[in-house]
Design an enzyme around this catalytic site. Sequence first.
Site, short mmCIF file in Angstrom:
data_model
loop_
_atom_site.label_atom_id
_atom_site.label_comp_id
_atom_site.label_asym_id
_atom_site.label_seq_id
_atom_site.Cartn_x
_atom_site.Cartn_y
_atom_site.Cartn_z
N ASP A 73 11.06 -23.13 0.92
CA ASP A 73 10.05 -22.14 1.28
C ASP A 73 8.81 -22.81 1.89
OD1 ASP A 73 8.36 -20.04 1.54
OD2 ASP A 73 8.02 -19.75 -0.62
N GLY A 85 10.22 -23.76 10.72
CA GLY A 85 10.99 -22.62 11.24
C GLY A 85 11.93 -23.11 12.32
N ALA A 86 12.78 -24.10 11.95
CA ALA A 86 13.53 -24.86 12.97
C ALA A 86 14.97 -24.41 13.16
CB ALA A 86 13.55 -26.34 12.57
N SER A 87 15.43 -23.42 12.36
CA SER A 87 16.88 -23.22 12.31
C SER A 87 17.44 -22.18 13.25
CB SER A 87 17.27 -22.85 10.87
OG SER A 87 16.60 -21.65 10.52
N SER A 88 16.59 -21.42 13.92
CA SER A 88 17.15 -20.44 14.85
C SER A 88 16.18 -20.14 15.99
CB SER A 88 17.55 -19.14 14.13
OG SER A 88 16.48 -18.64 13.40
N TYR A 109 3.54 -2.97 19.20
CA TYR A 109 3.47 -4.42 18.97
C TYR A 109 2.01 -4.90 19.01
CZ TYR A 109 4.91 -9.14 18.35
OH TYR A 109 5.07 -10.39 17.81
P1 NAD Z 1 13.76 -16.43 13.81
O1 NAD Z 1 13.90 -15.36 12.77
O2 NAD Z 1 14.90 -16.66 14.73
O3 NAD Z 1 13.41 -17.84 13.11
C1 NAD Z 1 12.50 -17.92 12.07
C2 NAD Z 1 12.57 -19.28 11.41
O4 NAD Z 1 11.69 -19.26 10.28
C3 NAD Z 1 13.96 -19.65 10.86
O5 NAD Z 1 14.16 -21.03 11.04
C4 NAD Z 1 13.84 -19.34 9.37
O6 NAD Z 1 14.72 -20.09 8.55
C5 NAD Z 1 12.41 -19.76 9.16
N1 NAD Z 1 11.81 -19.20 7.94
C6 NAD Z 1 11.57 -17.91 7.64
N2 NAD Z 1 10.98 -17.82 6.43
C7 NAD Z 1 10.83 -19.09 5.98
C8 NAD Z 1 10.28 -19.67 4.81
N3 NAD Z 1 9.74 -18.93 3.84
N4 NAD Z 1 10.30 -21.02 4.69
C9 NAD Z 1 10.85 -21.81 5.65
N5 NAD Z 1 11.36 -21.31 6.79
C10 NAD Z 1 11.36 -19.98 6.94
O7 NAD Z 1 12.40 -16.09 14.58
P2 NAD Z 1 11.96 -16.21 16.11
O8 NAD Z 1 12.22 -14.89 16.75
O9 NAD Z 1 12.43 -17.47 16.73
O10 NAD Z 1 10.37 -16.26 15.93
C11 NAD Z 1 9.64 -17.47 15.80
C12 NAD Z 1 8.21 -17.20 16.26
O11 NAD Z 1 8.23 -16.85 17.66
C13 NAD Z 1 7.52 -16.03 15.54
O12 NAD Z 1 6.17 -16.35 15.32
C14 NAD Z 1 7.62 -14.91 16.56
O13 NAD Z 1 6.62 -13.93 16.39
C15 NAD Z 1 7.44 -15.70 17.84
N6 NAD Z 1 7.85 -14.98 19.06
C16 NAD Z 1 9.04 -14.33 19.13
C17 NAD Z 1 9.36 -13.62 20.29
C18 NAD Z 1 10.66 -12.85 20.40
O14 NAD Z 1 10.83 -12.10 21.37
N7 NAD Z 1 11.58 -13.03 19.47
C19 NAD Z 1 8.49 -13.63 21.38
C20 NAD Z 1 7.31 -14.36 21.30
C21 NAD Z 1 7.00 -15.03 20.13
#
Ligand code: NAD
Length: 398
Positions: A112, A48-51, A237
Amino acid sequence: MVQFKQNIRGNVALGVNPLGLKQEVLNEIDYVKNKGPYEAPKKVLIIGASSSYGLATRISLAFGAGADTIGLSYEKGPKSERNLGTAGWYNNIAFKEEAEKEGLIAKNFVMDAFSHESKQEVIDYIKNEFGGKVDLVVYSLASGRRTDPDTGETYMSSIKAIGEPVVGPNINMQKQTFFTETLDPATDQEIHDTVKVMGGEDWELWMRALKEADVLTEGVLTTNYSYLGTELNHPYYGGGTLGRAKADCDEKADNINALLKDINGKALIVVATAVTTKASSVIPFFPVYCIGLYKIMDEKGTHETPIMHQDRIYREMIYGSNPEYDEMGRLRPDSWELDSDTQAKTKELIMKLNDGNFNSDMTAYDIFYKEFSNLSGFMVDNYEEQDVTIEELKALEY
Ligand code: NAD
């Protein structure tokens, strides 16, 4: 020349500006470099490295600690001028280009993560081209669906309350409106399916596959980002479907700790702070919490973007001298958000919001909207317009 148009539907961003995304990656790299180097693992796998959090983690470890990284994500490339693909596609490319300039390995897998095949491909790469082992595995996936690799069944996650419906305020960034929304309680099936998608099962499958293949170093660490929140967002949440999924990650961390015991490895739940991401903007009510919270945290000097938060987590907490753990052994960088004065002031502010003032100076709507726009490459600091053709964008390689 391609025209980049910011296109928002509800709180979902549809358009992207690839050049703005590149500048945003450069800005994050600068943030880390300005802090100077720190000591941390040098061989890192980020799922999950892209954003947002995953990308920020990768940037901090590569440009702060000199780590070679493998990044896995699920993104789409450009097809036409009207369909430029997803933001993460261009983030992967910009990251790789900059990391390689520093002589670092930056391997991107776009596939995936939930499948057995992706695990095998990554393992083969680690064995054949990445030096044989990784010393840190970061699990930062956020997804709305998951296909179970053994049964082939696809599960969808739902963001819902549990037990009682929740009524509260939300905003619509496309229409610039503030409205009251009702969130229905989830069925047992929806709770189960959300845990299947956003819980820790796939994290554990990854760690089992990596351990079995003997590609983890002695003392390996694996992190997984959680969110606990506060009474202000508990009904939708922590007390809702996503909270159940996060509790499942706590349980799976115990399993992984048992699994890694013989190599002195550790699974660490990192309870991260609320930030503006693709995922968090579509959680009902959450944007209202953010525009209140950020206003107070900005005034106190504690508001963070993903790069600020993740850099602090790895530089100062996990590999620094300032970690804060709770009684369950989870790392708590969210302590700034949970600060009692911050929460009391946030509550007071949110209670005053209505359609006439939610996007005024009273709140951090401007910060939230800018950060949301930055995720798609718009409103990016230091961005200068340039011409680019669709052929040039299609030729970019990840
Ligand atoms: P995001 O949507 O920005 O990034 C998700 C990443 O997962 C992306 O790189 C996407 O390409 C990848 N991804 C999704 N489905 C995939 C698949 N099937 N195969 C490969 N890659 C896949 O999400 P984020 O907000 O950075 O969240 C990341 C984690 O941090 C989550 O567990 C989230 O619950 C947690 N988190 C987020 C927050 C917040 O406020 N956003 C706070 C605390 C924790």
